[in-house]
Design an enzyme around this catalytic site. Structure first.
Site, PDB file in Angstrom:
ATOM      1  CB  SER A 175     -92.359 -82.297  46.744  1.00 17.47           C
ATOM      2  OG  SER A 175     -92.320 -81.175  45.885  1.00 17.47           O
ATOM      3  CE  LYS A 218     -94.908 -78.655  47.533  1.00 15.72           C
ATOM      4  NZ  LYS A 218     -93.786 -79.519  47.502  1.00 15.72           N
TER       5      LYS A 218
END
Length: 190
Positions: A55, A99
């Protein structure tokens, strides 16, 4: 005439040298302070976690370790563009997620036609064409302590677009990812 002393049951007391005692106490104090400071530094900067999945590629690779700065957000809040480490919904029984902050408290977020819009402004350059808008298909206004986070490789990321995660509350953010290790590249996280 010399007097014979004979047996004596009295011992002469040895005096403690004050200079030596002061030197020993200095060493003990120095070691104690060093151990305390090392403990504080390890707590603030020593959390180490691994990146799970693709990710955050190309910045962070799957399996790569990152060091987390827990001090970074004690006095300030995360800003858009920061790479944060958090526990989704505060669940301590899961791995840490890594993230990038896309939007901050009070911002509006929406994904239309594969483009992320923050406060009505398109961020085409920040992310590839987003194939799944998730919950951001409809406009979301972030609450006072909420952040919208996304993976850099957003089409391979479970992030704030997912109903399982949603906007990340400030108290679920552990710290800022600040240094990456392993997988052939080490250095500061951008």
């Amino acid at each position: 005439m010399r007097r014979n002393r004979g047996l004596s049951f009295y011992r002469k007391r040895k005096k403690v040298n004050a200079a030596i005692l002061a030197e020993v106490l200095k060493y003990i104090a120095g070691i104690s302070i060093s151990v305390f400071l090392a403990g504080v530094l390890v707590w603030l900067f020593g959390l180490r976690t691994g990146v799970v999945g693709a990710s955050m590629e190309p910045e962070l690779l799957s399996g790569q370790e990152v060091l987390v700065n827990r001090f970074a957000y004690m006095l300030a809040n995360p800003q858009a563009g920061d790479v944060v480490v958090f526990l989704p919904n505060g669940n301590e029984n899961t791995h840490y997620y890594v993230k990038r902050v896309a939007a901050c408290p009070g911002d509006t977020v929406q994904i239309r036609d594969g483009v992320l819009y923050v406060n009505g402004e398109g961020r085409e350059d920040d992310y590839d064409l987003i194939t799944d808008a998730g919950i951001a298909e409809n406009e979301i206004r972030l609450g006072e302590n909420e952040f919208f986070v996304m993976g850099d490789n957003c089409n391979s990321s479970e992030d704030s677009r997912s109903g399982n995660i949603g906007p990340v509350r400030r108290d679920h953010i552990v710290g800022e990812a600040w240094f990456k290790l392993g997988n052939g590249s080490a250095g500061f996280v951008h």
